[in-house]
Design an enzyme around this catalytic site. Sequence first.
Site, short mmCIF file in Angstrom:
data_model
loop_
_atom_site.label_atom_id
_atom_site.label_comp_id
_atom_site.label_asym_id
_atom_site.label_seq_id
_atom_site.Cartn_x
_atom_site.Cartn_y
_atom_site.Cartn_z
CE LYS A 24 -3.56 2.24 2.87
NZ LYS A 24 -4.47 2.69 1.83
CB THR A 27 -3.60 6.92 2.30
OG1 THR A 27 -4.82 6.84 3.04
CG2 THR A 27 -2.92 8.25 2.59
CD GLU A 77 -5.61 3.37 -0.93
OE1 GLU A 77 -5.32 2.68 0.06
OE2 GLU A 77 -6.02 4.53 -0.85
#
Length: 107
Positions: A24, A27, A77
């Site tokens: 990831k 954000t 993500e």
Amino acid sequence: MTTHSYPEFTFFSRFVADIQAGRKTITIRDESEANWQPGQRLALFTNPEHQPFGTIEVISVNPVAFDELSDEQARQENMTLPELKQVIRDIYPDLPPLYVIEFKMIA
């Protein structure tokens, strides 16, 4: 782990392993969390437990429209696009202006 000198930034606990593993790397947040600058370092904490879990460096902060979210952003993500859109709807049901914060783990 020295995190006291950096501003705090939180993630839900379920994202910790993906962030630490580098799966990831972005954000998506609303404008209340979009004032970071490239190169700025942030101390990471879990939400809601407030456990420290590392430090990131901000690479970029860019506005994004919900309807323009891409498969590439979903990959960053570590989700599918439908999953990403559902997570955003769950967190931001009113769909405010959104920002993509790209980051890298540094500690």
